[in-house]
Enzyme design. Sequence first.
Site, mmCIF file in Angstrom:
data_model
loop_
_atom_site.group_PDB
_atom_site.id
_atom_site.type_symbol
_atom_site.label_atom_id
_atom_site.label_comp_id
_atom_site.label_asym_id
_atom_site.label_seq_id
_atom_site.Cartn_x
_atom_site.Cartn_y
_atom_site.Cartn_z
ATOM 1 C CB SER A 163 40.556 32.116 35.772
ATOM 2 O OG SER A 163 41.888 32.161 36.166
ATOM 3 C CE LYS A 217 42.444 31.679 40.203
ATOM 4 N NZ LYS A 217 41.345 31.651 39.205
#
Lengths: 325, 325, 325, 325, 325, 325
Positions: F219, F262
């Site tokens: 990611s 996140k």
Amino acid sequence: MHPALRSRIRGYGYEVFMKEMIDDTDENRKKIVQFVAQEVKNDGKIPHFTREAVEEIIREAKRKAGMRDKMTLRFRELGGLIRASGDLALERGHRYVTAKDVLAGKKSARTLEQQIGDVYLDRKKEYNILVTSGGRVGRVNGLAVIGEGGTVLPIVAEVAPAQSKSSAEIMATGKLGEIAKEAVTNVSALFKKISGKDISRHDIHIQFLQTYEGVEGDSASVSVAVAVISAIEHIEVRQDVAMTGSLTVRGEVLPVGGVTQKIEAAIEAGIKEVIVPYSNIKDVLLEKKYQGKITITPAKTLIDVLKHSLIKGDKIVEKMRELID
Amino acid sequence: MHPALRSRIRGYGYEVFMKEMIDDTDENRKKIVQFVAQEVKNDGKIPHFTREAVEEIIREAKRKAGMRDKMTLRFRELGGLIRASGDLALERGHRYVTAKDVLAGKKSARTLEQQIGDVYLDRKKEYNILVTSGGRVGRVNGLAVIGEGGTVLPIVAEVAPAQSKSSAEIMATGKLGEIAKEAVTNVSALFKKISGKDISRHDIHIQFLQTYEGVEGDSASVSVAVAVISAIEHIEVRQDVAMTGSLTVRGEVLPVGGVTQKIEAAIEAGIKEVIVPYSNIKDVLLEKKYQGKITITPAKTLIDVLKHSLIKGDKIVEKMRELID
Amino acid sequence: MHPALRSRIRGYGYEVFMKEMIDDTDENRKKIVQFVAQEVKNDGKIPHFTREAVEEIIREAKRKAGMRDKMTLRFRELGGLIRASGDLALERGHRYVTAKDVLAGKKSARTLEQQIGDVYLDRKKEYNILVTSGGRVGRVNGLAVIGEGGTVLPIVAEVAPAQSKSSAEIMATGKLGEIAKEAVTNVSALFKKISGKDISRHDIHIQFLQTYEGVEGDSASVSVAVAVISAIEHIEVRQDVAMTGSLTVRGEVLPVGGVTQKIEAAIEAGIKEVIVPYSNIKDVLLEKKYQGKITITPAKTLIDVLKHSLIKGDKIVEKMRELID
Amino acid sequence: MHPALRSRIRGYGYEVFMKEMIDDTDENRKKIVQFVAQEVKNDGKIPHFTREAVEEIIREAKRKAGMRDKMTLRFRELGGLIRASGDLALERGHRYVTAKDVLAGKKSARTLEQQIGDVYLDRKKEYNILVTSGGRVGRVNGLAVIGEGGTVLPIVAEVAPAQSKSSAEIMATGKLGEIAKEAVTNVSALFKKISGKDISRHDIHIQFLQTYEGVEGDSASVSVAVAVISAIEHIEVRQDVAMTGSLTVRGEVLPVGGVTQKIEAAIEAGIKEVIVPYSNIKDVLLEKKYQGKITITPAKTLIDVLKHSLIKGDKIVEKMRELID
Amino acid sequence: MHPALRSRIRGYGYEVFMKEMIDDTDENRKKIVQFVAQEVKNDGKIPHFTREAVEEIIREAKRKAGMRDKMTLRFRELGGLIRASGDLALERGHRYVTAKDVLAGKKSARTLEQQIGDVYLDRKKEYNILVTSGGRVGRVNGLAVIGEGGTVLPIVAEVAPAQSKSSAEIMATGKLGEIAKEAVTNVSALFKKISGKDISRHDIHIQFLQTYEGVEGDSASVSVAVAVISAIEHIEVRQDVAMTGSLTVRGEVLPVGGVTQKIEAAIEAGIKEVIVPYSNIKDVLLEKKYQGKITITPAKTLIDVLKHSLIKGDKIVEKMRELID
Amino acid sequence: MHPALRSRIRGYGYEVFMKEMIDDTDENRKKIVQFVAQEVKNDGKIPHFTREAVEEIIREAKRKAGMRDKMTLRFRELGGLIRASGDLALERGHRYVTAKDVLAGKKSARTLEQQIGDVYLDRKKEYNILVTSGGRVGRVNGLAVIGEGGTVLPIVAEVAPAQSKSSAEIMATGKLGEIAKEAVTNVSALFKKISGKDISRHDIHIQFLQTYEGVEGDSASVSVAVAVISAIEHIEVRQDVAMTGSLTVRGEVLPVGGVTQKIEAAIEAGIKEVIVPYSNIKDVLLEKKYQGKITITPAKTLIDVLKHSLIKGDKIVEKMRELID
């Protein structure tokens, strides 16, 4: 066969000794005195030790430490010596174990491991592997520890046309351990400087002779450096000289372990001069029978080593001085 | 199938023997005498040994050691021989085990491992893998130890255009162990010097024939050197010659183990001359039936080896002399 | 599924058979006779074997050995055959087990492992993986052993522009084992010579088709050599030919194992000619039903192989003759 | 010898400390007070601690954490200190354990691991491995943690002609762990920029001196950078300066662990100035006896480090400023 | 989470199925009938199966085999289906388990593993990872088996300037297993031929999208070939087409496993045409609901694959035809 | 220290979440209601939950799933929250556990793992590792998952003259796991296109700052791409932006896991805008206190990411558009 005999040849640095030593203080000496008494008591049969005999045991503890003002922590080995000396005293009908008994015991207490060093040395002499006189290009008498004793470890180098048109390879054989391989890498910085750009056109071969059980440590650094420089420059190396020492990538000589054992082995092999790191000089503690039998030359940098080992090496010493000073 | 048969072909150096031998002293001979007596006692059925029979056992102990003035420590194997000889004496109705019984026992006591060497040799002859007469380019009869016996190990080399425009590859096949690979690396220093700069334009292929269980040790060094030099220079190698020997990167021949077994195997294979390291000559202790059946040529350097193995090799011997002297 | 089915395809050399065989002597034949008797006794139900039936068992022991004048040591497998033959005799109401019962038993005793070879072959034919007629560039019918039976193993090669401007890569796929990889390396010496300097400009791709469990051994060497040379030279390979054989780096054909099983598999696949190592000819021991069904061509060198497998290959045979003779 | 002594030299980053610390809150201080009481109770013999003595224990917990406003979680070590202080108080006949007893206890409670740092330092000084005055090209005094104490870790770099005509190699020796190797890779971005295109013509050698047990972590990054830049540019490094700090590939200095211990070790070694990461300044918590004994210089970027460590380095500082700003 | 869910995506060849299947013979069908009866008996509660229901079970055994005229050996899975169908019949109050119950049971018996395929597919659609219409350069819809079901596996390729001035790199990501990596190597022979000498100036990137658990097998070979050729030639690939197939280095399409499951997955994903190996056509055994929902195109060579998958690909098809015919 | 704290920083893709989630259906919601009741019963002391409290538990199950319309399967973690909320309700003297109790419980139930993310963030801010304002060349704020929480993970890139005259190296440090390394390889396709032929003259350094426990997953792909492109083009990156996203080799942004965590971490760190994959937008489920605190920018391709993160990046956006569209 006893697995202990499967010892690797060790040309190791100082760290091993570091971990197995204590300071040579009054307190620690007392501990050894107590240890002797206890061993005598535990054994039940051997007589008590005279003060001189105990002194000899302490002297051995210092020799085994390999570092000035230190004593070994490997009491198990001392125990073997104490019992061997006691048995000898009994055999000889002594009422006390004397210093002479200890000296004699030292020989009979030599462990299996110590005997290997002797056998290796015997074999090398008998089978012409060792050369101890005259001059040879690309051949150096290194020094190593094997088991608890020292040995002479010949190292041979050769320069050959490179397999690759654009890149040199440096190939060291003899089942080298990790630190020994790193030592060769460090040393290569020095001979690449001697070679200059030319280095990329040749392969460098370095061979530790007949080290089937492997080589550990970095104390062969100076030997490798001298062997390769000799091979590159076609200059002979004195074969009556042996040497030990670690090296920095800039040519400084660093201390190593086992100098006493190594020097004694060199004497046994018929070597006339040993080159050892300057800072190890104080660690040399030769048995009486070896004292005065060899020239011990301290070295601070690779320059010192080259000066004492090359035959007609003035030019190359000068060149190296410019490169590393 | 018995796992013992999964033996690797060993072309090993001296170290293995080193660890399994003791000095040939009166004291150690006495130990063997005692060992024979004890085995007789333990067995309960076999008769006592005559002095000559014991002498034969000692002789075998020396042969197995592989080094002059040494005796083997592998008493278990001697035990097998003692029992086999005793059984034979019983069968023959002898009151004592005689020297002849021991000689006969030696054959029946050959272990499974020893038999492999025989089978390999049989097969190589039957299947045309061995060549023992005439001359061939790039093909050399090496010598190796397999199990407890010797064998002839053909090695073939070829030179081919390099895969890479700028760099040569040296490829050795036959499941080589670490020391065997290092030996090839060491030998490469010598044939790179013969080739000169040209080396980078060719790949060198080295093949140990049909060594499916792998090859250990460095005693094939001289064979590899001769095979590759023959292939590079298109010069024939004598096929009635076999050879063994370790090499330094500068062309000196170093001693190896098992010379007696290797020479006996060469004789069995129909070889006329064997080249062995100069310092191993004293270790040769052939069975009576093999004595005088083969020329044994000692070699101090690769020059000596090339002189006795190449056909019309004068030029290349001269060239090599300049390079390694 | 039975783990035994996870067998690797083996194109192995002679060594495996070596270890599982004994000499075909009267003494060893007697042992098999005793073994048959013992199996009959242990089973308790199956009748005794006629002399001819026992002969058939011995013949199978020889077939399984794969080497003339040898018999297999794998008695467990023979035991299966004995019991299967006995059961059949019982079913058929025979008073003794006859040679015919043994022949019939051989089929029903085919182990799971043997059946795999059949299945692979079936699949390859059904799924068009096998080509057994006409000519193809870069495609060769190799022969391998899988389980206890043989199989046809197609190998395909292709030449492509090199990824690197300066160096060729040789890429062989099919989960090759160590010896198989070394065999490709050895073979590369031969096709590098055919290519000459040009070799560095092309990548060589070698693919063992659908060998998901891996390939062991070096008996595919000749197949790889022919496939690659065909691809380099754009010359067709006969698809009605199959082949087996190990190779030296100089082009000599060395013996391999399992030739009988391999030839029988080739017949089953519809192949018209098999090329086998010259020294293996004497090991061929086909079942009666296969005799005379295929041309068996012996080969001493790669030249012989190329002569019988290439279509319009005269020029390349000539070129190779100059290179390896 | 105690296995604990086989500690690796750690020049690690902050993460280790991170995991072994808690916030310096009233609540957590209470926990330490309770812990002291419980240890006293468990021991049964040692007296209670005065408030000042407990304060000293807390102070040690903060020192061990290595990060401002944090306390260590390693209570087992604190327990050793509590018992040692208690024993001292008993010996001295104190009714309560005082702050002075704790300070004295700290010394006697130094673990085996802590003592190693001392021994290493002693040895380096005695054997001339450490240089602490004047200037040297390619030599930097790094700082590391060994066991629980700090040590000075000399790093030497050299630039040599490249083995390959087309490509440089960067070789770092000293048994570096994974993070340490990555740190060298990161640092190389910086000295490649200093070198420019020229980088491909030289090999860079980096040697961590006598780290036989290996080096972990990335806190030697600044030392490696300075040593290599000094070697490339032939500029001397101040030997009375020691330094620690991690680096980004763009030259920013990142925080590291163990700054207090490292600075104290530098003082012991005779160093006059230490360079530490700017963001670590607040973590320094020197024992009273070390306070004011050394100049502590914070660094935000490699520029700051070079400014304080190079002798006549103005030009190179200017050049680096242009490259990384 | 159930460990069974940690399945690797498998784009495997035929071998897996091979090992888990038996012939579709009357004898084996009887075994399944018996197995159904036994499961009913073991369960004790579920009713007997009608002839049609058993037929449906047999049909499923054939579908699971994945090869015409074969049936699965994985009886454990069939057992699950039998019990699920029986339970449904009970729920529905049926006196016998009917074919409809079995069809319904098939859905509820889908194992955890089967469900994963569904979830992956769902996710790929929901998260825009799948593209099923229009044309895209360098993107191909591959087909794979995951757990017991099929899935669409997008593969993306890109061509970039080479990192090295002299050599191309081929980089494939997606945690490829050994066979999958070898498949990429084989395929590279084909796209190197399309590229010609130019190949050395570009790096080829191949990405299996979001295959975090790894990819096994070689059935993605055709997809990789099409993706890379599309990227090299800047030609669009039809996104309404999916494909599966192994490849030889000369461009022949070889059979793969799991075609039925793969085609059903393609239908679920909205794909309009699937390209499968010619020799697999006979293995397709779609559930009734999928029949007629997709065009199934057989391919014998890569030419066939390119013809049906490229948009405006005539030229490249022609070029490839010259290269591999 | 608790081993759970030895968590790797994970910037992983979607697969982890995939395996630990179930559909958000009425049936599954019922299961959670039952689970709450059972936990209450098992505990014996905590009161029952109000409907709103249970709703809050379900909401947390959805947040933990990380994917719209899914709920977590990690019931053990939910159990911790249920007990923590119950204990709080007891402390507060509530008769039922309310939604507020659950919200408060969420904080105290934060596991050790979650706390690490906080500590890392704290440390990064305190030690100036994080930069959250202004512009920097070659520095990007990535986002990662650590334990169960999110964190900001700075990534720094630099371009340096290549060590090799002919080839570039791409070096990524930070103990990257396999998928993370493959992600860097994929991203390199994109920056090689930006660089063009020039790529071979420079080494690319990529550093994940202070990730001593390693980095997993792909990611960080977008962050690496932006950092390297910024370094190559000397264009500043906005430091008040953070980003997460996987990339294809052709520049498409693929979904990742953990977006909610996140984004919350980015808010805590003081970031003003986060760039997330377009297809992840629907997975964002911020706690109320975070809602509206940050700009969430969806990205479909790398173009979108560059547009929102580069300062004065119009030209490079245009160039990239031509290369990947």
